[in-house]
Design a protein around this motif. Structure first.
Motif, PDB file in Angstrom:
ATOM      1  N   ARG A 277      20.572  43.072  59.308  1.00 28.11           N
ATOM      2  CA  ARG A 277      19.761  42.189  58.461  1.00 28.11           C
ATOM      3  C   ARG A 277      19.238  41.062  59.336  1.00 28.11           C
ATOM      4  O   ARG A 277      20.015  40.401  60.045  1.00 28.11           O
ATOM      5  CB  ARG A 277      20.610  41.635  57.316  1.00 28.11           C
ATOM      6  CG  ARG A 277      19.847  40.713  56.361  1.00 28.11           C
ATOM      7  CD  ARG A 277      18.830  41.490  55.527  1.00 28.11           C
ATOM      8  NE  ARG A 277      18.239  40.678  54.465  1.00 28.11           N
ATOM      9  CZ  ARG A 277      17.114  39.964  54.598  1.00 28.11           C
ATOM     10  NH1 ARG A 277      16.472  39.927  55.756  1.00 28.11           N
ATOM     11  NH2 ARG A 277      16.635  39.285  53.574  1.00 28.11           N
TER      12      ARG A 277
ATOM     13  N   THR B 264      25.272  36.966  53.236  1.00 30.06           N
ATOM     14  CA  THR B 264      24.265  38.008  53.442  1.00 30.06           C
ATOM     15  C   THR B 264      24.900  39.385  53.304  1.00 30.06           C
ATOM     16  O   THR B 264      24.372  40.261  52.606  1.00 30.06           O
ATOM     17  CB  THR B 264      23.642  37.846  54.849  1.00 30.06           C
ATOM     18  OG1 THR B 264      23.076  36.536  54.948  1.00 30.06           O
ATOM     19  CG2 THR B 264      22.570  38.884  55.110  1.00 30.06           C
TER      20      THR B 264
ATOM     21  N   VAL C  33      24.096  42.358  50.527  1.00 31.05           N
ATOM     22  CA  VAL C  33      23.684  43.715  50.915  1.00 31.05           C
ATOM     23  C   VAL C  33      24.629  44.748  50.284  1.00 31.05           C
ATOM     24  O   VAL C  33      24.195  45.750  49.718  1.00 31.05           O
ATOM     25  CB  VAL C  33      23.657  43.866  52.456  1.00 31.05           C
ATOM     26  CG1 VAL C  33      23.459  45.330  52.855  1.00 31.05           C
ATOM     27  CG2 VAL C  33      22.549  43.006  53.068  1.00 31.05           C
TER      28      VAL C  33
ATOM     29  N   PRO D 182      18.856  45.837  53.411  1.00 30.18           N
ATOM     30  CA  PRO D 182      19.031  45.636  54.856  1.00 30.18           C
ATOM     31  C   PRO D 182      17.846  46.215  55.636  1.00 30.18           C
ATOM     32  O   PRO D 182      17.125  47.063  55.120  1.00 30.18           O
ATOM     33  CB  PRO D 182      20.315  46.415  55.158  1.00 30.18           C
ATOM     34  CG  PRO D 182      20.372  47.484  54.116  1.00 30.18           C
ATOM     35  CD  PRO D 182      19.717  46.918  52.882  1.00 30.18           C
TER      36      PRO D 182
END
Ligand code: ADP
Ligand code: MG
Length: 222
Positions: free
Chosen positions: A12, A49, A53, A60
């Motif tokens: 990412r 993050t 995801v 991603p």
């Protein structure tokens, strides 16, 4: 035990103007049903993050997330919305309760999107009782302390009987005693119902209560 969640080589990147930030550089993870997994890591290391995801909230750049073998980002967006509503529960650092609803209505709200067994308000009241808020069901969030609001948010996260619960520093806004009480209910409910848990925390003590401890460092899980 059955593998419930599998992440393979997740990448990412955030782009801000001309700078790119490689936050996740190939994260792989396998979580079995009923496992409790903690993720620690410095602030800014990409823990939030990664949870987003894993939970179907953030696509991603590369890699695959599989939930019970199904490719989460290969699903249609309608199917992925259903995955988020039915199969996962989220608990964030801030409680995100709606101020115009009482806590019973807040907890019952996720059942508007999906079918749950039984009457949603009855189930919400049971869950609120289980987190020690049975006497407070008619109260608005702003009439509750921070710890009580987070316990209501916990009840809401469990409303749709998710298979997996993602918690992102759920006690980060609370003093340690209040936070401990939230964690007490969290671990009690997770153990009692056999939920799978992925928990981001700053606390080694909290991490040690999980069956497996991971650290996110330099974009990788170790
Ligand atoms: P953590 O939860 O471990 O503190 P985050 O996943 O929130 O880390 O963030 C990782 C890095 O990505 C940080 O440097 C953060 O500033 C950056 N970041 C997070 N979200 C965004 C975004 N939407 N746009 C740009 N940068 C972001
Ligand atoms: Mg974070």
């Amino acid at each position: 035990m059955e593998t419930i969640l599998q992440a393979e080589n997740i990448e990412r990147v955030y782009t801000i103007g001309k700078t790119t930030l490689d936050v996740l550089k190939g994260v792989s993870l396998e979580v079995k049903a009923g496992e409790t997994v903690s993720i620690m890591g410095e602030s800014g290391s990409g823990k939030s993050t990664l949870l987003h995801v894993l939970g179907g909230l953030d696509t991603p750049r590369a890699g695959k997330v599989r939930f019970k073998g199904q490719d989460v980002y290969g699903m249609s967006s309608a199917r992925r919305s259903r995955f988020r509503a039915e199969d996962v529960g989220f608990l964030f650092q801030s409680f995100h309760l709606l101020p115009e609803l009482d806590i019973l209505e807040n907890v019952a709200l996720p059942a508007m999107a999906v079918r749950v067994s039984g009457d949603p308000k009855e189930r919400a009241a049971e869950l609120l009782t289980e987190v020690g808020l049975g006497e407070r069901i008619g109260h608005r969030p702003q009439e509750l302390s921070g710890g009580e609001q987070q316990r209501a948010a916990l009840a809401r996260a469990l409303m749709n009987e998710p298979d997996i619960i993602f918690c992102d520093e759920p006690t980060g806004n609370l003093d340690s005693k209040t936070g401990d009480k939230v964690l007490h209910y969290l671990f009690q409910l997770v153990a009692g119902r056999g939920h799978t848990l992925v928990l981001v925390t700053h606390s080694r003590d909290v991490a040690s209560r999980c069956s497996r401890q991971l650290v996110l460092k330099d974009g990788l899980l170790i």
